[in-house]
Design a protein around this motif. Structure first.
Motif, short mmCIF file in Angstrom:
data_model
loop_
_atom_site.label_atom_id
_atom_site.label_comp_id
_atom_site.label_asym_id
_atom_site.label_seq_id
_atom_site.Cartn_x
_atom_site.Cartn_y
_atom_site.Cartn_z
N LEU A 184 0.85 -1.18 0.00
CA LEU A 184 0.00 0.00 0.00
C LEU A 184 0.89 1.24 0.00
O LEU A 184 2.04 1.19 0.46
N SER A 185 0.35 2.35 -0.50
CA SER A 185 1.08 3.61 -0.43
C SER A 185 1.06 4.13 1.01
O SER A 185 0.21 3.73 1.82
N LEU A 186 1.97 5.03 1.32
CA LEU A 186 2.02 5.60 2.67
C LEU A 186 0.71 6.32 3.02
O LEU A 186 0.20 6.14 4.14
N PRO A 187 0.12 7.13 2.11
CA PRO A 187 -1.17 7.76 2.45
C PRO A 187 -2.27 6.74 2.77
O PRO A 187 -3.08 6.96 3.67
N SER A 188 -2.28 5.62 2.04
CA SER A 188 -3.29 4.58 2.31
C SER A 188 -3.06 3.96 3.68
O SER A 188 -4.02 3.68 4.42
N ILE A 189 -1.81 3.74 4.04
CA ILE A 189 -1.49 3.18 5.35
C ILE A 189 -1.88 4.16 6.45
O ILE A 189 -2.42 3.77 7.49
N GLU A 190 -1.62 5.44 6.22
CA GLU A 190 -2.00 6.47 7.20
C GLU A 190 -3.51 6.48 7.41
O GLU A 190 -3.99 6.58 8.55
N ARG A 191 -4.28 6.37 6.31
CA ARG A 191 -5.74 6.36 6.44
C ARG A 191 -6.21 5.13 7.22
O ARG A 191 -7.11 5.23 8.06
N ARG A 192 -5.60 3.99 6.93
CA ARG A 192 -5.97 2.78 7.64
C ARG A 192 -5.63 2.88 9.13
O ARG A 192 -6.40 2.42 9.98
N LYS A 193 -4.49 3.47 9.44
CA LYS A 193 -4.13 3.64 10.85
C LYS A 193 -5.13 4.54 11.56
O LYS A 193 -5.54 4.26 12.70
N LYS A 194 -5.56 5.60 10.89
CA LYS A 194 -6.56 6.49 11.47
C LYS A 194 -7.87 5.74 11.72
O LYS A 194 -8.50 5.89 12.79
N ASP A 195 -8.29 4.92 10.75
CA ASP A 195 -9.52 4.14 10.91
C ASP A 195 -9.38 3.13 12.05
O ASP A 195 -10.33 2.90 12.81
N LEU A 196 -8.19 2.52 12.16
CA LEU A 196 -7.95 1.57 13.24
C LEU A 196 -8.09 2.23 14.61
O LEU A 196 -8.66 1.66 15.54
N LYS A 197 -7.56 3.44 14.72
CA LYS A 197 -7.67 4.15 16.00
C LYS A 197 -9.13 4.39 16.36
O LYS A 197 -9.53 4.23 17.52
N SER A 198 -9.94 4.75 15.38
CA SER A 198 -11.36 4.97 15.64
C SER A 198 -12.05 3.66 16.03
O SER A 198 -12.83 3.61 16.98
N LEU A 199 -11.75 2.59 15.29
CA LEU A 199 -12.36 1.29 15.56
C LEU A 199 -12.04 0.80 16.97
O LEU A 199 -12.89 0.22 17.65
N LEU A 200 -10.81 1.04 17.41
CA LEU A 200 -10.35 0.50 18.68
C LEU A 200 -10.49 1.49 19.83
O LEU A 200 -10.00 1.24 20.93
N GLY A 201 -11.17 2.60 19.58
CA GLY A 201 -11.51 3.51 20.66
C GLY A 201 -10.41 4.43 21.13
O GLY A 201 -10.45 4.94 22.25
N VAL A 202 -9.41 4.67 20.27
CA VAL A 202 -8.32 5.59 20.64
C VAL A 202 -8.12 6.59 19.49
O VAL A 202 -7.00 6.81 19.03
N ALA A 203 -9.21 7.22 19.06
CA ALA A 203 -9.19 8.07 17.86
C ALA A 203 -8.12 9.14 17.92
O ALA A 203 -7.49 9.46 16.90
N ASN A 204 -7.89 9.71 19.09
CA ASN A 204 -6.90 10.79 19.21
C ASN A 204 -5.64 10.33 19.92
O ASN A 204 -4.83 11.16 20.37
#
Length: 220
Positions: A184-204
């Motif tokens: 994956l490109s770095l921007p795609s990985i960054e987006r996935r990491k952001k989504d993971l944080k939201s999914l797992l309850g640590v958005a910020n």
């Protein structure tokens, strides 16, 4: 009568021996042949050695450590590889993690024919599970059935690429290094990491908070 080859995959050899001992009582009735594997690497080698035929049933511990080659980042990822290459193999998942998000994720990704929480497993449950799956039925242990019937059923799905992101971050890789290991490109990985944080309850939260939440949920 069809021979049913059962591959028991667990990184604790005594657990494997115990399962074989318990299932010996139905071995003749179901024409079972037991096989053992204690690591992702061991199973990957067996898969490489099999062009078409594989085991009829895999009893898989999804909490397995990652393979040394990095191909499979854990038991669930290994199950996906078995499912992809050998779709006729029936998978019975076992886990010590009694968590709705883990169960939800495994049902999304693997669609296993059987699902056992280790705290539920006794002689009767193990025999019932293997017997049912051999006969073409699904079997879910009591805790799994209870969690699936919960009105607060969570929809937390962490796919194979997301697990690879978590896995490499847990090894200390920097974000800019991940495209060398994940397709994956770095921007795609960054987006996935952001989504993971939201999914797992640590958005910020920080990366360390993300990894802590992922470990707590059993995703790494």
């Amino acid at each position: 009568m069809l021979v049913n080859h059962l591959l028991i995959i667990d990184d604790h050899p005594m657990v494997v021996k115990g399962y074989c001992y318990t299932l010996a009582g139905i071995q003749e009735d179901l024409n079972l042949v037991f096989h053992e594997a204690n690591s992702c690497d061991n199973v990957l080698q067996k898969m490489n050695d099999s062009d078409s035929d594989f085991y009829q049933i895999a009893l898989l511990d999804i909490s397995l450590p990652a393979s040394t080659c990095g191909i499979a980042v854990g038991g669930e990822d290994l199950g996906l590889r078995i499912r992809s290459k050998f779709p006729e193999t029936k998978i019975i998942v076992q886990t010590g993690l009694n968590d709705i998000s883990v169960i939800t994720n495994v049902f999304h990704s693997l669609k296993p024919e059987g699902f056992l929480i280790k705290s539920d497993i006794d002689e009767d449950v193990l025999i019932e599970a293997v017997s049912a799956v051999v006969r073409g039925k699904n079997y879910y242990s009591p805790s799994v059935r209870h969690l699936l019937s919960n009105q607060n059923f969570e929809d937390v799905y962490v796919d194979s690429l997301n697990r690879k992101i978590l896995y490499h971050l847990s090894l200390g890789f920097k974000m800019k290094e991940l495209p060398d290991y994940i397709p994956l490109s770095l921007p795609s990985i960054e987006r996935r990491k952001k989504d993971l944080k939201s999914l797992l309850g640590v958005a910020n939260g920080s990366n360390q908070e993300l990894l802590h939440a992922a470990r707590t949920k059993g995703f790494i």
